[in-house]
Design a protein around this motif. Structure first.
Motif, PDB file in Angstrom:
ATOM      1  N   GLY A   1      -4.816 -19.220  -3.000  1.00  0.00           N
ATOM      2  CA  GLY A   1      -4.148 -19.788  -4.170  1.00  0.00           C
ATOM      3  C   GLY A   1      -3.577 -18.755  -5.135  1.00  0.00           C
ATOM      4  N   ARG A   2      -3.620 -17.474  -4.781  1.00  0.00           N
ATOM      5  CA  ARG A   2      -3.107 -16.434  -5.681  1.00  0.00           C
ATOM      6  C   ARG A   2      -1.811 -15.866  -5.108  1.00  0.00           C
ATOM      7  NH1 ARG A   2      -7.943 -13.760  -8.722  1.00  0.00           N
ATOM      8  NH2 ARG A   2      -6.135 -13.236  -9.985  1.00  0.00           N
ATOM      9  N   SER A   3      -0.853 -15.517  -5.985  1.00  0.00           N
ATOM     10  CA  SER A   3       0.347 -14.822  -5.506  1.00  0.00           C
ATOM     11  C   SER A   3       0.515 -13.503  -6.261  1.00  0.00           C
ATOM     12  CB  SER A   3       1.581 -15.699  -5.670  1.00  0.00           C
ATOM     13  OG  SER A   3       1.795 -15.970  -7.038  1.00  0.00           O
ATOM     14  N   ASP A   4      -0.550 -13.076  -6.947  1.00  0.00           N
ATOM     15  CA  ASP A   4      -0.471 -11.841  -7.737  1.00  0.00           C
ATOM     16  C   ASP A   4      -1.181 -10.661  -7.063  1.00  0.00           C
ATOM     17  OD1 ASP A   4      -2.991 -12.895  -7.999  1.00  0.00           O
ATOM     18  OD2 ASP A   4      -3.183 -12.481 -10.141  1.00  0.00           O
ATOM     19  N   ILE A   5      -1.554 -10.844  -5.787  1.00  0.00           N
ATOM     20  CA  ILE A   5      -2.287  -9.787  -5.091  1.00  0.00           C
ATOM     21  C   ILE A   5      -1.346  -8.977  -4.202  1.00  0.00           C
ATOM     22  CG2 ILE A   5      -4.205  -9.297  -3.504  1.00  0.00           C
ATOM     23  CD1 ILE A   5      -4.973 -10.540  -6.260  1.00  0.00           C
ATOM     24  N   GLY A   6      -1.288  -7.665  -4.449  1.00  0.00           N
ATOM     25  CA  GLY A   6      -0.456  -6.798  -3.623  1.00  0.00           C
ATOM     26  C   GLY A   6      -1.284  -5.899  -2.720  1.00  0.00           C
ATOM     27  N   ALA A   7      -2.582  -5.790  -3.024  1.00  0.00           N
ATOM     28  CA  ALA A   7      -3.423  -4.837  -2.302  1.00  0.00           C
ATOM     29  C   ALA A   7      -4.820  -5.401  -2.071  1.00  0.00           C
ATOM     30  CB  ALA A   7      -3.525  -3.537  -3.092  1.00  0.00           C
TER      31      ALA A   7
ATOM     32  N   ASN B   1       1.304 -11.053   4.508  1.00  0.00           N
ATOM     33  CA  ASN B   1       0.964  -9.661   4.797  1.00  0.00           C
ATOM     34  C   ASN B   1       2.217  -8.839   5.068  1.00  0.00           C
ATOM     35  OD1 ASN B   1      -1.853 -10.093   4.804  1.00  0.00           O
ATOM     36  ND2 ASN B   1      -1.799 -10.793   6.937  1.00  0.00           N
ATOM     37  N   ILE B   2       2.225  -7.598   4.572  1.00  0.00           N
ATOM     38  CA  ILE B   2       3.299  -6.649   4.902  1.00  0.00           C
ATOM     39  C   ILE B   2       2.765  -5.561   5.829  1.00  0.00           C
ATOM     40  CG2 ILE B   2       4.961  -4.957   4.040  1.00  0.00           C
ATOM     41  CD1 ILE B   2       4.763  -6.274   1.284  1.00  0.00           C
ATOM     42  N   VAL B   3       1.659  -4.959   5.419  1.00  0.00           N
ATOM     43  CA  VAL B   3       1.201  -3.757   6.105  1.00  0.00           C
ATOM     44  C   VAL B   3      -0.321  -3.746   6.182  1.00  0.00           C
ATOM     45  CG1 VAL B   3       1.151  -2.415   3.944  1.00  0.00           C
ATOM     46  CG2 VAL B   3       1.365  -1.205   6.106  1.00  0.00           C
ATOM     47  N   MET B   4      -0.845  -3.125   7.209  1.00  0.00           N
ATOM     48  CA  MET B   4      -2.277  -2.932   7.283  1.00  0.00           C
ATOM     49  C   MET B   4      -2.588  -1.562   7.872  1.00  0.00           C
ATOM     50  SD  MET B   4      -5.182  -5.293   8.822  1.00  0.00           S
ATOM     51  CE  MET B   4      -6.073  -4.479  10.082  1.00  0.00           C
ATOM     52  N   VAL B   5      -3.531  -0.876   7.242  1.00  0.00           N
ATOM     53  CA  VAL B   5      -4.023   0.401   7.756  1.00  0.00           C
ATOM     54  C   VAL B   5      -5.542   0.282   7.889  1.00  0.00           C
ATOM     55  CG1 VAL B   5      -4.394   2.840   7.212  1.00  0.00           C
ATOM     56  CG2 VAL B   5      -2.167   1.808   6.809  1.00  0.00           C
ATOM     57  N   VAL B   6      -6.076   0.680   9.026  1.00  0.00           N
ATOM     58  CA  VAL B   6      -7.522   0.655   9.265  1.00  0.00           C
ATOM     59  C   VAL B   6      -7.975   2.034   9.705  1.00  0.00           C
ATOM     60  CG1 VAL B   6      -9.410  -0.439  10.529  1.00  0.00           C
ATOM     61  CG2 VAL B   6      -7.311  -1.716  10.072  1.00  0.00           C
ATOM     62  N   THR B   7      -9.051   2.530   9.123  1.00  0.00           N
ATOM     63  CA  THR B   7      -9.632   3.797   9.566  1.00  0.00           C
ATOM     64  C   THR B   7     -11.104   3.566   9.888  1.00  0.00           C
ATOM     65  OG1 THR B   7     -10.062   4.350   7.251  1.00  0.00           O
ATOM     66  CG2 THR B   7      -8.086   5.295   8.249  1.00  0.00           C
ATOM     67  N   ILE B   8     -11.585   4.182  10.951  1.00  0.00           N
ATOM     68  CA  ILE B   8     -12.996   4.048  11.323  1.00  0.00           C
ATOM     69  C   ILE B   8     -13.603   5.438  11.484  1.00  0.00           C
ATOM     70  CG2 ILE B   8     -12.608   1.808  12.442  1.00  0.00           C
ATOM     71  CD1 ILE B   8     -12.814   3.176  15.142  1.00  0.00           C
ATOM     72  N   SER B   9     -14.844   5.576  10.992  1.00  0.00           N
ATOM     73  CA  SER B   9     -15.484   6.897  11.001  1.00  0.00           C
ATOM     74  C   SER B   9     -16.995   6.736  10.962  1.00  0.00           C
ATOM     75  CB  SER B   9     -15.027   7.693   9.782  1.00  0.00           C
ATOM     76  OG  SER B   9     -15.496   7.064   8.614  1.00  0.00           O
ATOM     77  N   ALA B  10     -17.706   7.869  11.055  1.00  0.00           N
ATOM     78  CA  ALA B  10     -19.162   7.835  10.950  1.00  0.00           C
ATOM     79  C   ALA B  10     -19.572   7.598   9.497  1.00  0.00           C
ATOM     80  CB  ALA B  10     -19.761   9.141  11.465  1.00  0.00           C
ATOM     81  N   HIS B  11     -18.908   8.280   8.568  1.00  0.00           N
ATOM     82  CA  HIS B  11     -19.285   8.217   7.153  1.00  0.00           C
ATOM     83  C   HIS B  11     -18.151   7.673   6.295  1.00  0.00           C
ATOM     84  CE1 HIS B  11     -22.852  10.424   8.269  1.00  0.00           C
ATOM     85  NE2 HIS B  11     -22.088  11.267   8.926  1.00  0.00           N
ATOM     86  N   ARG B  12     -18.510   7.038   5.182  1.00  0.00           N
ATOM     87  CA  ARG B  12     -17.515   6.287   4.425  1.00  0.00           C
ATOM     88  C   ARG B  12     -16.445   7.135   3.749  1.00  0.00           C
ATOM     89  NH1 ARG B  12     -21.758   6.706   1.121  1.00  0.00           N
ATOM     90  NH2 ARG B  12     -21.588   6.722  -1.149  1.00  0.00           N
TER      91      ARG B  12
ATOM     92  N   THR C   1      -4.765  -3.746   3.136  1.00  0.00           N
ATOM     93  CA  THR C   1      -3.729  -4.720   3.454  1.00  0.00           C
ATOM     94  C   THR C   1      -2.784  -4.813   2.266  1.00  0.00           C
ATOM     95  OG1 THR C   1      -5.416  -5.972   4.638  1.00  0.00           O
ATOM     96  CG2 THR C   1      -3.302  -7.049   4.321  1.00  0.00           C
ATOM     97  N   GLY C   2      -1.508  -4.665   2.524  1.00  0.00           N
ATOM     98  CA  GLY C   2      -0.499  -4.820   1.477  1.00  0.00           C
ATOM     99  C   GLY C   2       0.187  -6.160   1.652  1.00  0.00           C
ATOM    100  N   LEU C   3       0.361  -6.886   0.548  1.00  0.00           N
ATOM    101  CA  LEU C   3       0.945  -8.230   0.617  1.00  0.00           C
ATOM    102  C   LEU C   3       2.184  -8.318  -0.262  1.00  0.00           C
ATOM    103  CD1 LEU C   3      -2.419  -8.503   0.258  1.00  0.00           C
ATOM    104  CD2 LEU C   3      -1.867 -10.863   0.762  1.00  0.00           C
ATOM    105  N   VAL C   4       3.025  -9.320   0.042  1.00  0.00           N
ATOM    106  CA  VAL C   4       4.148  -9.634  -0.841  1.00  0.00           C
ATOM    107  C   VAL C   4       3.575 -10.349  -2.054  1.00  0.00           C
ATOM    108  CG1 VAL C   4       6.353 -10.820  -1.092  1.00  0.00           C
ATOM    109  CG2 VAL C   4       5.646  -9.994   1.167  1.00  0.00           C
ATOM    110  N   ARG C   5       3.771  -9.781  -3.229  1.00  0.00           N
ATOM    111  CA  ARG C   5       3.255 -10.452  -4.428  1.00  0.00           C
ATOM    112  C   ARG C   5       4.423 -10.864  -5.307  1.00  0.00           C
ATOM    113  NH1 ARG C   5       2.630  -5.087  -5.530  1.00  0.00           N
ATOM    114  NH2 ARG C   5       3.818  -4.417  -7.330  1.00  0.00           N
ATOM    115  N   ASP C   6       4.170 -11.843  -6.131  1.00  0.00           N
ATOM    116  CA  ASP C   6       5.154 -12.215  -7.134  1.00  0.00           C
ATOM    117  C   ASP C   6       4.513 -12.030  -8.492  1.00  0.00           C
ATOM    118  OD1 ASP C   6       7.187 -13.067  -8.645  1.00  0.00           O
ATOM    119  OD2 ASP C   6       7.182 -15.138  -7.967  1.00  0.00           O
ATOM    120  N   LEU C   7       4.791 -10.888  -9.104  1.00  0.00           N
ATOM    121  CA  LEU C   7       4.152 -10.565 -10.380  1.00  0.00           C
ATOM    122  C   LEU C   7       4.872 -11.203 -11.564  1.00  0.00           C
ATOM    123  CD1 LEU C   7       3.145  -6.833  -9.938  1.00  0.00           C
ATOM    124  CD2 LEU C   7       1.648  -8.817 -10.049  1.00  0.00           C
TER     125      LEU C   7
END
Lengths: 85, 150, 150, 85
Positions: free
Chosen positions: C22-28, B91-102, B33-39
């Protein structure tokens, strides 16, 4: 021939234009030809299409390069490098 | 395969449920999951505008998904990308993958994110207290993508 | 840091919320979920019994988590592992890592799973229609772990 | 000295024992000594602690090896390679 031309993101703002329908001469065959044509408009068009090597192009929703050919009724787009995700 | 470009938010649980429903061959689920952050220390990011190229963006994500399903031994995947105005912690983006092995699920998820970042037509503009500016493409993202081409 | 060895199920959404609140520093955010799968065509896996070493297991996960927080630039992490009797399609384990940038979150999550698989005192027993048997340790898991020691 | 000795998973089933309190002679200093002591019980004990090189050991919840020393009141455990996750 007639094409539908789109601009996105910073390029759209610089040109102050998001879309135009263009009637093109027959001698415009490729993305490179189209860029040369747009440069001739001068001003921000000249600086955008002459200087900006990073500019990307697509033809009918497929990424294109300088040599990609353009046909009648194509949807062509120019945009800066992508920054999603 | 679940591909969506949408304005509204998504829920990780629901996407996972949609992908795994009715299957008993899944041993590994990886989500990014990719989020908008304020660094910045001043917390001066007000919003993030996500622009995209309607039509081409969806096609580009679909073709990316197809390439991942060919390249990795995964059973299915989801790519959800939001557009429009977003705010810090959203949230900006999400990618999910599913498989038999990690291992395959991890690699496919990283691969999808790397390509999405450099190939899919999305553009970010940051709205800060000092003004607006377009986010510049990162050299590190191009490098991350190129490692899969070996 | 969120570490839990528990019988009851977990929800990915809730763990993510707990970590990022409560965090805004997480992008991933990267999550790994491991499930009980039945790969046999006969679908003959009835259940999976997860045994552990109470006391040592928790300590071992905590020390693994601490090593990950030192090794990778991540902001926080969660490790949840279920024990007791589980059935096909049920969750077994979940690892979540949160960071500013995606690469660190991906690497830390894989690292945690690789070490958990070879270091944390859990044992799986498969209950099938033909009888019970303990799952054998996999050479591939040991190899996966050793790559982080370079 | 007195130690608390635990067995897990397949080893527990083979030995049919999950826990015992052991009074040990002073000459048992290490995990290796303890294994030798358990081998002397014969039967499944002998086969489990003599043959099984993959067997893991812990002392007070820390992974141990053959040379790890054992002290009075320690909690010692033997178990097969782990298979969680």
């Amino acid at each position: 021939m007639k094409i539908n031309l789109l601009y996105f993101a910073s390029l759209k703002e610089t040109l102050n234009c998001d879309q135009e329908i263009l009637e093109l001469d027959k001698d415009i065959d490729t993305i490179q030809d189209l860029k040369t044509f747009l440069v001739q408009r001068g001003g921000v068009w000249k600086s955008s299409f002459l200087a900006n090597n990073a500019l990307l192009a697509s033809v009918n929703h497929q990424m294109a390069n300088e040599q990609t050919s353009i046909h009648d009724q194509d949807e062509v787009a120019f945009f800066p490098p992508v920054t999603g995700g | 395969m679940l591909i969506s470009v949408q304005q509204q938010d998504f829920e990780v649980n629901k996407i996972i449920d949609q992908l795994t429903q009715g299957r008993s061959d899944i041993g590994a689920i990886v989500t990014f999951t990719g989020l908008v952050r304020d660094l910045s220390k001043e917390k001066d990011l007000v919003a993030m505008d996500l622009e995209h190229y309607p039509g081409m963006t969806e096609k580009s994500l679909k073709s990316l998904a197809e390439s991942a399903l060919k390249k990795w031994q995964i059973k299915d995947l989801a790519i959800i990308h939001r557009v429009g105005r977003l705010h810090p912690t959203e949230n900006i983006v999400m990618v999910v993958t599913i498989s038999a092995h990690r291992k395959q699920a991890f690699d496919a998820c990283e691969y999808l994110m790397d390509y999405l970042k450099t190939q899919a037509p999305f553009w970010k503009k940051e709205i800060t207290r000092d003004g607006e500016h377009w986010v510049a493409a990162k050299q590190s993202d191009l490098k991350a993508t190129s490692r899969w081409e070996k």
